[in-house]
Write a protein that holds these residues in place. Sequence first.
Motif, PDB file in Angstrom:
ATOM      1  N   CYS A  32     -11.751  20.750  -9.222  1.00 43.89           N
ATOM      2  CA  CYS A  32     -11.870  20.234  -7.853  1.00 43.89           C
ATOM      3  C   CYS A  32     -10.690  19.321  -7.510  1.00 43.89           C
ATOM      4  CB  CYS A  32     -13.184  19.500  -7.670  1.00 43.89           C
ATOM      5  SG  CYS A  32     -14.617  20.577  -7.667  1.00 43.89           S
ATOM      6  N   ALA A  33     -10.217  18.529  -8.470  1.00 48.37           N
ATOM      7  CA  ALA A  33      -9.062  17.668  -8.222  1.00 48.37           C
ATOM      8  C   ALA A  33      -7.805  18.504  -7.998  1.00 48.37           C
ATOM      9  CB  ALA A  33      -8.870  16.703  -9.383  1.00 48.37           C
ATOM     10  N   LEU A  34      -7.666  19.605  -8.721  1.00 50.29           N
ATOM     11  CA  LEU A  34      -6.531  20.504  -8.469  1.00 50.29           C
ATOM     12  C   LEU A  34      -6.616  21.110  -7.073  1.00 50.29           C
ATOM     13  CD1 LEU A  34      -6.055  22.380 -11.859  1.00 50.29           C
ATOM     14  CD2 LEU A  34      -4.458  20.837 -10.737  1.00 50.29           C
ATOM     15  N   LEU A  35      -7.807  21.480  -6.656  1.00 52.74           N
ATOM     16  CA  LEU A  35      -7.990  21.998  -5.305  1.00 52.74           C
ATOM     17  C   LEU A  35      -7.611  20.937  -4.271  1.00 52.74           C
ATOM     18  CD1 LEU A  35      -9.085  24.152  -3.306  1.00 52.74           C
ATOM     19  CD2 LEU A  35     -11.318  23.050  -3.563  1.00 52.74           C
ATOM     20  N   GLN A  36      -8.035  19.712  -4.497  1.00 53.77           N
ATOM     21  CA  GLN A  36      -7.682  18.638  -3.576  1.00 53.77           C
ATOM     22  C   GLN A  36      -6.172  18.378  -3.588  1.00 53.77           C
ATOM     23  OE1 GLN A  36     -10.682  15.682  -4.999  1.00 53.77           O
ATOM     24  NE2 GLN A  36     -10.988  15.390  -2.807  1.00 53.77           N
TER      25      GLN A  36
END
Length: 148
Positions: free
Chosen positions: A69-73
């Motif tokens: 999710c942090a990579l997506l953000q």
Amino acid sequence: MSKSATSKRSPFRAGAIAWQLAQTFWVGGLWLLHFVMLPALDRIGLAPMLVEEVASSLRPLMVAFAGFCALLQAVLLIQYAGLGRLWRDARAQLLAAVIGLVVAFLLVRFWIPEALYWLNFSYLLLAFCGLLLVIQPLPAKLAEGRAR
């Protein structure tokens, strides 16, 4: 002819929704697991070894999900801000710290699984970075403010 509120669309609307959804899932999941679910399992009377087994199997999954999710953000932030001014943004710095903590947690768990202090510390630091990221403004709010 007057314009309705629904005809005024922000170009980053889908990205802002994806940002909030990803942030809700990974930050909320980390806090929920550590501060709600594991203490509740302990409180209802499960054996401490069983609670630790549940924690040792769910924490790496939650941390890996937080990394995704942090990579997506981070991709959404790069799309919004561009690479030039990215590192001056507090959100980018927090996301870099989160991704680094995820990598450190997973590497320590793989190579030194008995380092429970470091695993708990990196997990709580990851949750704290997520909490700091929650109080940062959305990229879409900044884009709307600049357009006006």
